[in-house]
Scaffold this motif. Structure first.
Motif, PDB file in Angstrom:
ATOM      1  N   PRO A 145       0.793  -1.233   0.000  1.00  0.00           N
ATOM      2  CA  PRO A 145       0.000   0.000   0.000  1.00  0.00           C
ATOM      3  C   PRO A 145       0.827   1.287   0.000  1.00  0.00           C
ATOM      4  O   PRO A 145       0.264   2.374  -0.002  1.00  0.00           O
ATOM      5  CB  PRO A 145      -0.786  -0.114   1.303  1.00  0.00           C
ATOM      6  CG  PRO A 145       0.154  -0.820   2.224  1.00  0.00           C
ATOM      7  CD  PRO A 145       0.910  -1.807   1.368  1.00  0.00           C
ATOM      8  N   LEU A 146       2.180   1.148   0.000  1.00  0.00           N
ATOM      9  CA  LEU A 146       2.999   2.364   0.100  1.00  0.00           C
ATOM     10  C   LEU A 146       2.698   3.352  -1.016  1.00  0.00           C
ATOM     11  O   LEU A 146       2.621   4.564  -0.777  1.00  0.00           O
ATOM     12  CB  LEU A 146       4.491   1.996   0.072  1.00  0.00           C
ATOM     13  CG  LEU A 146       5.097   1.634   1.424  1.00  0.00           C
ATOM     14  CD1 LEU A 146       6.571   1.302   1.279  1.00  0.00           C
ATOM     15  CD2 LEU A 146       4.927   2.795   2.396  1.00  0.00           C
ATOM     16  N   ASN A 151       0.661   8.645  -2.591  1.00  0.00           N
ATOM     17  CA  ASN A 151      -0.282   9.412  -3.390  1.00  0.00           C
ATOM     18  C   ASN A 151      -1.169  10.299  -2.502  1.00  0.00           C
ATOM     19  O   ASN A 151      -1.383  11.479  -2.789  1.00  0.00           O
ATOM     20  CB  ASN A 151      -1.129   8.440  -4.221  1.00  0.00           C
ATOM     21  CG  ASN A 151      -1.898   9.157  -5.296  1.00  0.00           C
ATOM     22  OD1 ASN A 151      -1.451  10.196  -5.787  1.00  0.00           O
ATOM     23  ND2 ASN A 151      -3.053   8.629  -5.649  1.00  0.00           N
ATOM     24  N   LEU A 152      -1.637   9.739  -1.392  1.00  0.00           N
ATOM     25  CA  LEU A 152      -2.475  10.508  -0.457  1.00  0.00           C
ATOM     26  C   LEU A 152      -1.707  11.700   0.109  1.00  0.00           C
ATOM     27  O   LEU A 152      -2.242  12.799   0.216  1.00  0.00           O
ATOM     28  CB  LEU A 152      -2.906   9.626   0.727  1.00  0.00           C
ATOM     29  CG  LEU A 152      -4.066   8.662   0.580  1.00  0.00           C
ATOM     30  CD1 LEU A 152      -4.450   8.109   1.945  1.00  0.00           C
ATOM     31  CD2 LEU A 152      -5.263   9.355  -0.059  1.00  0.00           C
ATOM     32  N   TYR A 156      -2.966  15.523  -0.176  1.00  0.00           N
ATOM     33  CA  TYR A 156      -3.606  16.227   0.943  1.00  0.00           C
ATOM     34  C   TYR A 156      -2.672  16.916   1.935  1.00  0.00           C
ATOM     35  O   TYR A 156      -3.150  17.657   2.782  1.00  0.00           O
ATOM     36  CB  TYR A 156      -4.504  15.247   1.725  1.00  0.00           C
ATOM     37  CG  TYR A 156      -5.603  14.654   0.883  1.00  0.00           C
ATOM     38  CD1 TYR A 156      -6.483  15.488   0.186  1.00  0.00           C
ATOM     39  CD2 TYR A 156      -5.763  13.279   0.771  1.00  0.00           C
ATOM     40  CE1 TYR A 156      -7.498  14.953  -0.602  1.00  0.00           C
ATOM     41  CE2 TYR A 156      -6.775  12.729  -0.010  1.00  0.00           C
ATOM     42  CZ  TYR A 156      -7.638  13.573  -0.697  1.00  0.00           C
ATOM     43  OH  TYR A 156      -8.631  13.046  -1.462  1.00  0.00           O
ATOM     44  N   ALA A 157      -1.390  16.661   1.882  1.00  0.00           N
ATOM     45  CA  ALA A 157      -0.533  17.197   2.944  1.00  0.00           C
ATOM     46  C   ALA A 157      -0.294  18.689   2.767  1.00  0.00           C
ATOM     47  O   ALA A 157      -0.178  19.179   1.647  1.00  0.00           O
ATOM     48  CB  ALA A 157       0.798  16.457   2.949  1.00  0.00           C
ATOM     49  N   GLY A 158      -0.219  19.379   3.908  1.00  0.00           N
ATOM     50  CA  GLY A 158       0.109  20.805   3.861  1.00  0.00           C
ATOM     51  C   GLY A 158       1.607  21.007   3.755  1.00  0.00           C
ATOM     52  O   GLY A 158       2.095  21.737   2.883  1.00  0.00           O
ATOM     53  N   TYR A 159       2.343  20.364   4.636  1.00  0.00           N
ATOM     54  CA  TYR A 159       3.793  20.537   4.671  1.00  0.00           C
ATOM     55  C   TYR A 159       4.421  19.158   4.929  1.00  0.00           C
ATOM     56  O   TYR A 159       3.992  18.445   5.841  1.00  0.00           O
ATOM     57  CB  TYR A 159       4.167  21.504   5.796  1.00  0.00           C
ATOM     58  CG  TYR A 159       5.643  21.851   5.851  1.00  0.00           C
ATOM     59  CD1 TYR A 159       6.131  22.993   5.229  1.00  0.00           C
ATOM     60  CD2 TYR A 159       6.540  21.031   6.538  1.00  0.00           C
ATOM     61  CE1 TYR A 159       7.482  23.312   5.278  1.00  0.00           C
ATOM     62  CE2 TYR A 159       7.889  21.340   6.587  1.00  0.00           C
ATOM     63  CZ  TYR A 159       8.358  22.485   5.958  1.00  0.00           C
ATOM     64  OH  TYR A 159       9.688  22.795   6.007  1.00  0.00           O
ATOM     65  N   ALA A 180       6.433   8.838  -5.819  1.00  0.00           N
ATOM     66  CA  ALA A 180       7.348   9.380  -4.804  1.00  0.00           C
ATOM     67  C   ALA A 180       6.760  10.606  -4.132  1.00  0.00           C
ATOM     68  O   ALA A 180       5.966  11.343  -4.731  1.00  0.00           O
ATOM     69  CB  ALA A 180       8.695   9.734  -5.437  1.00  0.00           C
ATOM     70  N   ILE A 181       7.156  10.803  -2.901  1.00  0.00           N
ATOM     71  CA  ILE A 181       6.722  11.952  -2.096  1.00  0.00           C
ATOM     72  C   ILE A 181       7.280  13.247  -2.686  1.00  0.00           C
ATOM     73  O   ILE A 181       8.435  13.300  -3.117  1.00  0.00           O
ATOM     74  CB  ILE A 181       7.257  11.804  -0.646  1.00  0.00           C
ATOM     75  CG1 ILE A 181       6.589  10.640   0.079  1.00  0.00           C
ATOM     76  CG2 ILE A 181       7.138  13.105   0.137  1.00  0.00           C
ATOM     77  CD1 ILE A 181       5.230  10.912   0.665  1.00  0.00           C
TER      78      ILE A 181
END
Ligand SMILES: NC(=O)C1=CN([C@@H]2O[C@H](COP(=O)(O)OP(=O)(O)OC[C@H]3O[C@@H](n4cnc5c(N)ncnc54)[C@H](O)[C@@H]3O)[C@@H](O)[C@H]2O)[C@@H](O)CC1
Ligand SMILES: [K+]
Length: 509
Positions: A145-146, A151-152, A156-159, A180-181
């Motif tokens: 699931p990585l 992808n999430l 959705y991340a702010g920082y 990748a992040i």
């Protein structure tokens, strides 16, 4: 500043443990703490912020758990999600998980305590996401699931702060392993890794901070790492001195063999590049029309005309004679790669004994027989963009882009210095490799490579050692583009030429 690969990093860790008796757990503790300190530096007071720490089962995840514990010194709003089976955890990571549980922190297991939807909500609610999913141990395409989780985070991340490297990047290439992040900040340990300086990794890294984690500098130095980022202090040391008691020949004679009736501008840009970095005598050998324009733009150029519209074997004797009177040669911009031109290029290369830089059509000509490089009796520099390098090595462009291993191999096999151009330019003589991070998209314009050839050629003519001339040249060329104050991309290549003095001034200061 040196660069270290994943494998070299593991070796360094092993040496630290074996020869200095500093255990890996100490390093992990320092690594996690370094991330928290970097966050404080970047974001200021952490007390009012909420954190979600995403951890994998390897030691990157272990670092993340140390981050979580140290964040508790600032705030209670710290949540942790472990991705992967606990049985597969490294011992250090497990120890740190236990410590966190003893502190009463709610550590969720992905797939057991929380699913993708729940995690999406947590990500949206958190001010800062700590990405400790994958580090230097990532192998092959990111598995689920990585990949869904990455992808999430990107959605959705702010920082986002990435621990060591953005999860999903291949440490030694900067390639995205499927997903990748995209980080705002990356805190890496000891030294940068190739993925931080090569695209697309360089872009996903965000701001890079390099933290010491207690591995002594002397141990790093003992490894004799051969790859490094070009820095201002490095180029300042190699910028040639300008002695007062000198004359034009003191500052070198560069012969530029370039141009054709089809390409009138390229040779002029090359010559101007060389003059701008202080070459004393720039001689252009080209067709009549190029000459008229070149001398019109800069009367300080010395021009010799060939008979026709482009080069052929007829010009060989004249070219060799002028080469004899020169300290270095630039061969290629705007020549075209018609058969008679290539015949000239091949024969010329086999007979000269002066350092030569081969660019553009010069490279296209030799791509039919790259072994000619091995028969040149003087240092050779080649300055291909990925398309040209692809033709030289007969591989697809996508595979040669930022491929420093291939460039190193080519440099050794053909005894040349390779300047593989790109948003990160790679300079290598096979023994040492340098990455240039200076410059911007203004350089992505026809003609900017011609200027670079002149800049490097100009340094070469002044007696700068070939590899150093390339290192200095790519840096000055990149820095000149940064001196343009308007929006990137609106700069003309002729303006780039005129910004070179500002770049040289900054390097010299
Ligand atoms: N080498 C050193 O000196 C130090 C390393 N440290 C940390 O240790 C990290 C390296 O740790 P590891 O070698 O344990 O490796 P990682 O933690 O980077 O990754 C290994 C884990 O990821 C899983 N994995 C690998 N490839 C995957 C893929 N494609 N898809 C899904 N899962 C995958 C593996 O099954 C394993 O559980 C560094 O990045 C750094 O964060 C720090 O603690 C400081 C010192
Ligand atoms: K990471």
């Amino acid at each position: 500043m040196k660069i270290i690969s994943g494998e070299e990093m593991r070796e360094l860790e092993r040496m630290t443990e074996e020869s200095l008796k500093i255990p890996a757990s100490f390093l992990m503790e320092r690594a996690g703490l370094a991330v928290v300190l970097a966050l404080e530096q970047e974001l200021g007071d952490l007390s009012g912020k909420s954190f979600l720490v995403l951890c994998g089962t390897g030691n990157n995840g272990g670092d993340g758990l140390v981050v979580a514990r140290n964040l508790l010194d600032h705030t209670d709003m710290v949540s942790c999600v472990i991705v992967g089976e606990e049985e597969r955890m490294t011992n250090l990571t497990r120890e740190n998980l236990e410590r966190l549980r003893l502190l009463g922190v709610d550590v969720k297991k992905f797939g057991v305590d929380i699913d993708l939807d729940g995690l999406a909500e947590m990500i949206k609610r958190s001010d800062v996401i700590v990405d400790a999913l994958l580090g230097t141990g990532s192998r092959g395409e990111v598995r689920n699931p990585l990949s869904d989780i990455i992808n999430l985070v990107n959605l959705y991340a702010g920082y986002v702060v990435s621990v060591d490297l953005p999860s999903g990047l291949e440490c030694d290439t900067g390639r995205i392993l499927g997903m990748a992040i995209k980080a705002n900040l990356t805190v890496t340990f000891v030294l940068p890794k190739p993925c931080h300086v090569l695209f697309p990794g360089r872009e996903l890294t965000g701001k890079l901070k390099v933290a010491n984690i207690g591995i002594p500098r002397s141990l790093c130095e003992s490894m004799n790492l051969k790859r490094s980022i070009i820095t201002k202090s490095h180029v300042k040391r190699i910028l040639p001195e300008r002695k007062k008691d000198s004359h034009k020949k003191t500052f070198g004679t560069l012969l530029v063999i370039a141009g054709s009736r089809q390409y009138l501008g390229a040779p002029i840009l090359t010559c101007l590049g060389a003059l701008r970095i202080g070459c004393g005598y720039v001689r252009l050998l080209s067709c009549e029309e190029v000459g008229r324009l070149a001398v019109g733009r800069e009367p300080g150029l010395v021009f010799t005309s060939i008979d026709g519209d482009s080069f052929s074997l007829k010009e060989l004797d004249l070219a060799l004679e002028l080469a004899q009177e020169s300290d270095a040669i630039v061969l290629g911009p705007g020549l075209t790669n018609r058969e008679h031109v290539c015949e000239f290029v091949m024969n010329f290369l086999m007979q000269i004994d002066k350092p030569v830089l081969i660019d553009a059509d010069g490279l296209n000509c030799i791509s039919k027989n790259v072994d000619v490089l091995n028969s040149v009796r003087a240092p050779v520099i080649i300055t291909p963009h990925p398309g040209e390098f692809a033709r030289l090595v007969k591989q697809p462009t996508e595979q040669v882009k930022y491929n420093y291993l291939l460039a190193e191999r080519f440099a050794l096999d053909h005894n040349v210095i390779v300047v593989l151009k790109g948003a990160t330019t790679i300079v290598t003589d096979g023994k040492n490799t340098y990455y240039n991070l200076v410059g911007n998209t203004s350089l992505a314009k026809a003609g900017s490579g011609d200027v670079l050839s002149g800049v490097i050629g100009g340094f070469l003519a002044q007696g700068v050692a070939p590899t150093e001339a390339c290192v200095l040249g790519v840096y000055v060329h990149g820095l000149a583009s940064e001196k343009y104050s308007m929006r990137e991309g609106t700069m003309l290549v002729s303006e780039l030429v005129d910004l070179i003095p500002y770049a040289v001034e900054e390097v010299a200061r």
